[in-house]
Scaffold this motif. Structure first.
Motif, PDB file in Angstrom:
ATOM      1  N   TYR A 111      17.554   6.426 -23.439  1.00 26.81           N
ATOM      2  CA  TYR A 111      16.996   7.723 -23.829  1.00 26.81           C
ATOM      3  C   TYR A 111      17.706   8.240 -25.083  1.00 26.81           C
ATOM      4  O   TYR A 111      17.080   8.743 -26.013  1.00 26.81           O
ATOM      5  CB  TYR A 111      17.141   8.705 -22.664  1.00 26.81           C
ATOM      6  CG  TYR A 111      16.408  10.022 -22.839  1.00 26.81           C
ATOM      7  CD1 TYR A 111      15.545  10.264 -23.892  1.00 26.81           C
ATOM      8  CD2 TYR A 111      16.597  11.053 -21.910  1.00 26.81           C
ATOM      9  CE1 TYR A 111      14.886  11.486 -24.042  1.00 26.81           C
ATOM     10  CE2 TYR A 111      15.941  12.278 -22.038  1.00 26.81           C
ATOM     11  CZ  TYR A 111      15.093  12.485 -23.117  1.00 26.81           C
ATOM     12  OH  TYR A 111      14.447  13.680 -23.257  1.00 26.81           O
TER      13      TYR A 111
ATOM     14  N   GLU B  22       7.597  11.844 -13.806  1.00 22.47           N
ATOM     15  CA  GLU B  22       6.184  11.521 -13.913  1.00 22.47           C
ATOM     16  C   GLU B  22       5.981  10.359 -14.909  1.00 22.47           C
ATOM     17  O   GLU B  22       6.153  10.512 -16.118  1.00 22.47           O
ATOM     18  CB  GLU B  22       5.399  12.751 -14.402  1.00 22.47           C
ATOM     19  CG  GLU B  22       3.893  12.526 -14.424  1.00 22.47           C
ATOM     20  CD  GLU B  22       3.151  13.751 -14.912  1.00 22.47           C
ATOM     21  OE1 GLU B  22       1.987  13.605 -15.312  1.00 22.47           O
ATOM     22  OE2 GLU B  22       3.748  14.855 -14.923  1.00 22.47           O
TER      23      GLU B  22
ATOM     24  N   ASN C  36      15.003  18.362 -21.249  1.00 25.21           N
ATOM     25  CA  ASN C  36      15.208  16.944 -21.571  1.00 25.21           C
ATOM     26  C   ASN C  36      14.343  16.047 -20.702  1.00 25.21           C
ATOM     27  O   ASN C  36      13.788  15.059 -21.173  1.00 25.21           O
ATOM     28  CB  ASN C  36      16.685  16.565 -21.409  1.00 25.21           C
ATOM     29  CG  ASN C  36      17.460  16.706 -22.707  1.00 25.21           C
ATOM     30  OD1 ASN C  36      17.389  15.863 -23.587  1.00 25.21           O
ATOM     31  ND2 ASN C  36      18.198  17.808 -22.819  1.00 25.21           N
TER      32      ASN C  36
ATOM     33  N   GLU D 246      11.479  16.918 -19.269  1.00 27.24           N
ATOM     34  CA  GLU D 246      10.092  17.100 -19.692  1.00 27.24           C
ATOM     35  C   GLU D 246       9.814  16.340 -20.996  1.00 27.24           C
ATOM     36  O   GLU D 246       8.745  15.753 -21.176  1.00 27.24           O
ATOM     37  CB  GLU D 246       9.799  18.588 -19.876  1.00 27.24           C
ATOM     38  CG  GLU D 246       9.774  19.368 -18.564  1.00 27.24           C
ATOM     39  CD  GLU D 246       9.621  20.860 -18.787  1.00 27.24           C
ATOM     40  OE1 GLU D 246       9.563  21.286 -19.971  1.00 27.24           O
ATOM     41  OE2 GLU D 246       9.579  21.610 -17.783  1.00 27.24           O
ATOM     42  N   ARG D 247      10.792  16.355 -21.916  1.00 28.84           N
ATOM     43  CA  ARG D 247      10.608  15.640 -23.190  1.00 28.84           C
ATOM     44  C   ARG D 247      10.462  14.146 -22.952  1.00 28.84           C
ATOM     45  O   ARG D 247       9.619  13.484 -23.552  1.00 28.84           O
ATOM     46  CB  ARG D 247      11.794  15.908 -24.127  1.00 28.84           C
ATOM     47  CG  ARG D 247      11.670  15.161 -25.463  1.00 28.84           C
ATOM     48  CD  ARG D 247      12.769  15.527 -26.439  1.00 28.84           C
ATOM     49  NE  ARG D 247      14.085  15.196 -25.948  1.00 28.84           N
ATOM     50  CZ  ARG D 247      15.202  15.373 -26.663  1.00 28.84           C
ATOM     51  NH1 ARG D 247      15.135  15.887 -27.881  1.00 28.84           N
ATOM     52  NH2 ARG D 247      16.376  15.073 -26.157  1.00 28.84           N
TER      53      ARG D 247
ATOM     54  N   VAL E 255       9.335  12.616 -20.251  1.00 27.57           N
ATOM     55  CA  VAL E 255       8.016  12.370 -19.653  1.00 27.57           C
ATOM     56  C   VAL E 255       6.942  12.409 -20.727  1.00 27.57           C
ATOM     57  O   VAL E 255       6.055  11.541 -20.794  1.00 27.57           O
ATOM     58  CB  VAL E 255       7.727  13.412 -18.547  1.00 27.57           C
ATOM     59  CG1 VAL E 255       6.262  13.321 -18.103  1.00 27.57           C
ATOM     60  CG2 VAL E 255       8.666  13.206 -17.365  1.00 27.57           C
ATOM     61  N   ASP E 256       7.028  13.410 -21.600  1.00 29.81           N
ATOM     62  CA  ASP E 256       6.023  13.591 -22.654  1.00 29.81           C
ATOM     63  C   ASP E 256       6.047  12.428 -23.653  1.00 29.81           C
ATOM     64  O   ASP E 256       5.000  11.886 -24.017  1.00 29.81           O
ATOM     65  CB  ASP E 256       6.295  14.920 -23.376  1.00 29.81           C
ATOM     66  CG  ASP E 256       5.224  15.230 -24.405  1.00 29.81           C
ATOM     67  OD1 ASP E 256       4.037  15.252 -24.036  1.00 29.81           O
ATOM     68  OD2 ASP E 256       5.574  15.438 -25.580  1.00 29.81           O
ATOM     69  N   VAL E 257       7.247  12.025 -24.096  1.00 29.62           N
ATOM     70  CA  VAL E 257       7.360  10.945 -25.092  1.00 29.62           C
ATOM     71  C   VAL E 257       6.876   9.621 -24.513  1.00 29.62           C
ATOM     72  O   VAL E 257       6.132   8.876 -25.177  1.00 29.62           O
ATOM     73  CB  VAL E 257       8.816  10.826 -25.585  1.00 29.62           C
ATOM     74  CG1 VAL E 257       8.997   9.557 -26.411  1.00 29.62           C
ATOM     75  CG2 VAL E 257       9.209  12.039 -26.409  1.00 29.62           C
TER      76      VAL E 257
ATOM     77  N   SER F  61       4.741   9.178 -22.198  1.00 28.59           N
ATOM     78  CA  SER F  61       3.287   9.268 -22.072  1.00 28.59           C
ATOM     79  C   SER F  61       2.614   8.946 -23.398  1.00 28.59           C
ATOM     80  O   SER F  61       1.611   8.229 -23.462  1.00 28.59           O
ATOM     81  CB  SER F  61       2.892  10.662 -21.583  1.00 28.59           C
ATOM     82  OG  SER F  61       1.483  10.804 -21.589  1.00 28.59           O
ATOM     83  N   HIS F  62       3.155   9.491 -24.482  1.00 31.47           N
ATOM     84  CA  HIS F  62       2.615   9.216 -25.817  1.00 31.47           C
ATOM     85  C   HIS F  62       2.746   7.740 -26.175  1.00 31.47           C
ATOM     86  O   HIS F  62       1.852   7.149 -26.800  1.00 31.47           O
ATOM     87  CB  HIS F  62       3.325  10.083 -26.860  1.00 31.47           C
ATOM     88  CG  HIS F  62       2.797  11.474 -26.946  1.00 31.47           C
ATOM     89  ND1 HIS F  62       3.211  12.472 -26.093  1.00 31.47           N
ATOM     90  CD2 HIS F  62       1.878  12.052 -27.763  1.00 31.47           C
ATOM     91  CE1 HIS F  62       2.580  13.603 -26.381  1.00 31.47           C
ATOM     92  NE2 HIS F  62       1.759  13.370 -27.405  1.00 31.47           N
TER      93      HIS F  62
END
Length: 853
Positions: free
Chosen positions: A605, A726, A808, A810-811, A813-815, A817-818
């Protein structure tokens, strides 16, 4: 009519004026090289104007001399070298000197002294008399110590009646001159050696001698053009470009006279890239070839007890284990490298064998190495022939012999080893392994390989080899003042002053010969380009004085510049063409959904935040650097030991409160000694690291007591976590967890200064370590514990830790996903992230072409 034809036609006319056609077999023509035979023969045919002509004997002086039989064998240079080395070793005058290099230089001086005798002795008795005469003449002369040493050693070495190459050549020339019964014509471009000149003088006492000296035959020729390069690369590119232009113009006999071998190597590479092969008359010493590199790697590995770097270098040679398939060999090397790097084995064939006990594919290669090692017993003294025999046997065991047989240079190398072994069978001197290695290295540095398999219109040659030769075009490469005139071989031990005292040729006479050869080349060739570097590393360099004088005279007489200007235009056009080719851009690869990692470590990470491309290379392509075999203790090792010490200490003493400070200090020291024990046995430097840790013990115990006074209690250490988010799992391991009632405090030990750690936490979210630890353990707080230079400090983030932890997570999970959706992973790390990045060579930062809107 070409310039060279005019020269040869003059000579042909003079020969035919004295010896009418058609039968010229009764005369001999001495050539500087056999390349001059064909143009002279054609000139004789033109001048005779007959359908048939019996040509004269055309031969070089050396070839002619070799046709004379001698009584007795001629000692080889290897035999003479061994004999002289033993003599020098026995004298013990040069205890710290490299006696093999001194031996080589002395032998050259001995040969020159032999050739400098005033007479031309034709047998052993007359040679001995000539030596004694020279010796007596020198007895009363004032000689400096080095010159006296050389002369005395030469005199002692000539005491025997056996022939060496210099004496043999001398006697052959004496016999030729004594048998002189036919006219002799000589083609000359520069001064001859004193010995060869004496041969001509004695020959002329019995038969007619006519010398055609290019220095005396005045014919107007064209002047060369000059290209001044601003760098080595530009000179090599200009030279390669000029050769290509000449080939396009139909020129089929192009000479490259290389004064600077470094530029020549680069130029050759550029020509080969353009699919233009180059014939090389000069050749390369075996010491510079890969076929000799494998010998050096084998002997280096042997001498270093198979130090892991040396062993891997050896095993990666294409010549070793040539009887195995390429895939088997590569697989074995890969397995061994992975094992020894992972296990940290530094050296020792037995240790490697133990390490690979369960790796069947490695058993045979290691067994062969052990068998080859046994053949070369380093502890014993042996003769040179015995060492060579052992070496050749070891090469067979290792399959190197088979590999070399598949290479032209390798075949010549094997023949050289065999010849040296046979030549030295009679030498009974005994040598240590290191002495023999130095001898072998010197032999390889003096033996030359010439690749005769290449037939090309472009050939590399040297100045002396161009005598009386005409080419379609000539490129004089690397003609700066440092390379032309070049320094004569030798001179490490005995300088020009010594040579002058012994009446031997000096650097000045060597330079005069080079000048004459250069002028002769220019006289015979009217298409010549001279290149040199006028700048090197910001310093101005001068053109060769020989060429500068010629250029100045021509430009003053004709009022015209001799600079080559068109070549600059061609190079500029080539550069523009390269610029129009597709260039590498900032990489931002996408990743197929199925290859996106299902879990990410804390370090992964951190890598993703520092540079997405770094994460891609490390954790998706798995291009991590191989572990280095640990030879000395590094700071990371120190940090690991401190972690281990504190884990053991707190498992035994969860609280220090209530215990005597001296008791805690003694306990901590005892555990420290246990944890450092293996390092102390391995490396004395571990004492310094242990002392550094001891310096921090009082401060650590004080900090721990203060931490407990705030209600915190040690709960766990080195605890792993695998937290589901997630679409991704977050994995890691914390150094320490403290608790206070329902609160958790995550601590991470760092053997870094407080300031460095504060800088890490300056920008929220840049370093994810503490935030992720806090998220995984639902901690209300997290901090680094700085243990450095006798101080222990708590370094906490300025921001709200639970909030930072949530953001951190949430970031991440978001990255992720992208990334699964096809988003690119750009190489956009800041410079600080790139400094120690091992994948920088993959992203090629610094070579990108950045577009402009």
């Amino acid at each position: 009519m070409s310039v060279s034809n005019e020269f040869f036609d003059r000579i042909a006319k003079r020969i035919l004026d004295a010896h009418p056609a058609p039968n010229l077999r009764g005369i001999t023509v001495l050539l500087p090289n056999f390349h001059a035979a064909q143009p002279l023969a054609l000139a004789l045919m033109r001048a005779a104007q007959r359908p048939a002509l019996l040509l004269p004997q055309m031969v070089t002086l050396n070839e002619w001399a070799q046709s004379v039989a001698l009584d007795g064998e001629v000692a080889t240079d290897s035999q003479r070298g061994a004999l002289l080395y033993q003599h020098l070793r026995k004298l013990q005058w040069f205890e710290n000197a490299d006696l093999w290099s001194m031996t080589q230089e002395l032998l050259k001086l001995f040969d020159e002294l032999t050739h400098s005798l005033r007479e031309l002795p034709g047998d052993a008795a007359s040679f001995t008399a000539a030596v004694e005469q020279a010796y007596q003449a020198r007895q009363n002369a004032t000689l400096q110590l080095e010159a006296r040493l050389v002369f005395e050693l030469w005199h002692a070495m000539q005491a025997g009646r056996e022939l060496d190459a210099a004496r043999a050549y001398q006697q052959r020339l004496a016999k030729l001159s004594a048998q002189a019964d036919r006219p002799l014509y000589v083609l000359r471009a520069s001064e001859w050696d004193a010995l060869e000149q004496r041969f001509l003088d004695e020959y002329e006492q019995r038969a007619m001698v006519r010398v055609f000296d290019l220095r005396e035959m005045e014919i107007q020729s064209g002047a060369p053009l000059f290209f001044a390069a601003t760098s080595l690369e530009q000179e090599a590119r200009a030279a390669a470009m000029q050769v290509r232009l000449w080939l396009q113009a139909g020129k089929r006999n192009i000479a490259v006279v290389a004064q600077d071998r470094v530029v020549a190597r680069r130029m050759r590479a550029l020509l080969e890239r353009a699919e233009i092969l180059v014939a090389d008359e000069t050749g390369w010493t075996f010491a510079t070839l890969s076929v000799s590199t494998v010998l050096d790697r084998w002997l280096t590995a042997l001498q270093s007890d198979f130090y892991h770097h040396d062993l891997l270098d050896l095993l990666k040679s294409p010549f070793i284990f040539a009887d195995m398939t390429a895939s088997e060999r590569k697989s074995a090397v890969y397995q061994l490298e992975q094992l020894l790097r992972k296990q940290g084995v530094v050296a020792g064939l037995d240790k490697f064998s133990t390490l690979t006990e369960h790796e069947v594919a490695l058993h045979q290669p290691l067994a062969r190495l052990r068998q080859a090692e046994a053949l070369l017993e380093q502890g014993r003294k042996k003769t040179l022939a015995e060492w060579l025999a052992a070496l050749r046997e070891s090469l067979k065991v290792l399959g190197i012999d088979s590999g070399l047989q598949q290479d032209d240079a390798g075949q010549q190398l094997l023949r050289a080893l065999e010849n040296w072994q046979q030549e030295l069978q009679g030498d009974d001197g005994r040598y240590r392994f290191a002495e023999w290695r130095r001898w072998l290295a010197q032999q390889l540095d003096t033996e030359t390989f010439r690749d005769s398999s290449i037939d090309s219109p472009v050939r590399f040659t040297h100045l002396a080899a161009t005598r009386w030769r005409a080419f379609d075009a000539v490129l004089l490469l690397g003609c700066d003042a440092d390379h032309l005139p070049s320094v004569a071989n030798g001179g490490r031990w005995f300088n020009d002053a010594v040579r002058s005292a012994l009446n031997l040729p000096t650097r000045a006479s060597h330079a005069v010969r080079q000048r004459d050869d250069l002028l002769a080349l220019l006289a015979l060739n009217d298409t010549v380009l001279v290149t040199w570097q006028r700048d090197q590393n910001g310093e101005a360099r001068l053109l060769s004085p020989f060429l500068q004088i010629l250029r100045d005279k021509y430009e003053q007489a004709h009022g015209m510049e001799l600079s080559e200007n068109e070549l600059h235009s061609y190079l500029a056009a080539e550069e523009m063409h390269r610029a129009e080719l597709p260039q590498s851009a900032q990489p931002a690869p996408g990743v197929a959904t199925e290859t996106v990692p299902a879990s990410v470590t804390i370090s992964g990470y951190n890598s993703l935040v520092a540079c997405p491309y770094q994460f891609y290379a490390r954790h998706i392509l798995r291009l991590n650097e191989l572990d280095e075999v640990q030879e000395v203790i590094e700071k990371s090792d120190y940090g690991e030991r401190v972690h281990g010490i504190l884990q053991r200490f707190h498992e035994r003493y969860p609280q220090v409160s209530g215990h005597d400070v001296a008791e805690m200090d003694a306990a901590l020291r005892g555990i420290s000694e246990e944890v450092f024990a293996d390092l102390l046995a391995q490396d004395f430097a571990a004492c310094a690291w242990l002392a550094r840790w001891y310096k921090s013990l009082p401060a650590y115990l004080e900090w721990q007591a203060e931490n407990e006074s705030k209600g915190w209690r040690y709960a766990a250490a080195e605890s792993k976590f695998d937290w589901p988010l997630e679409g991704v799992r977050l994995r890691g391991r914390i150094d320490r967890l403290d608790v206070r009632a329902e609160e958790n405090l995550v601590l991470d030990y760092k053997t870094q200064s407080e300031q460095i750690l504060r800088n890490k936490l300056k920008e929220p979210g840049e370093d994810v370590q503490l935030a992720c630890y806090a998220y995984a353990h639902e901690a209300a707080d997290a901090a680094f514990v700085s243990i450095d230079n006798g101080k222990v400090k708590l370094v906490e983030p300025k921001d709200d830790v639970p909030l930072l932890a949530q953001l951190n997570a949430e970031r991440l999970v978001d990255v992720m996903s992208h990334i699964r959706g096809g988003a690119g992973l750009p190489a956009n790390g800041i410079d600080a992230a790139c400094v120690h990045c091992e994948v920088r060579g993959v992203c090629r930062k610094g070579e990108w072409v950045v577009g402009h809107d």
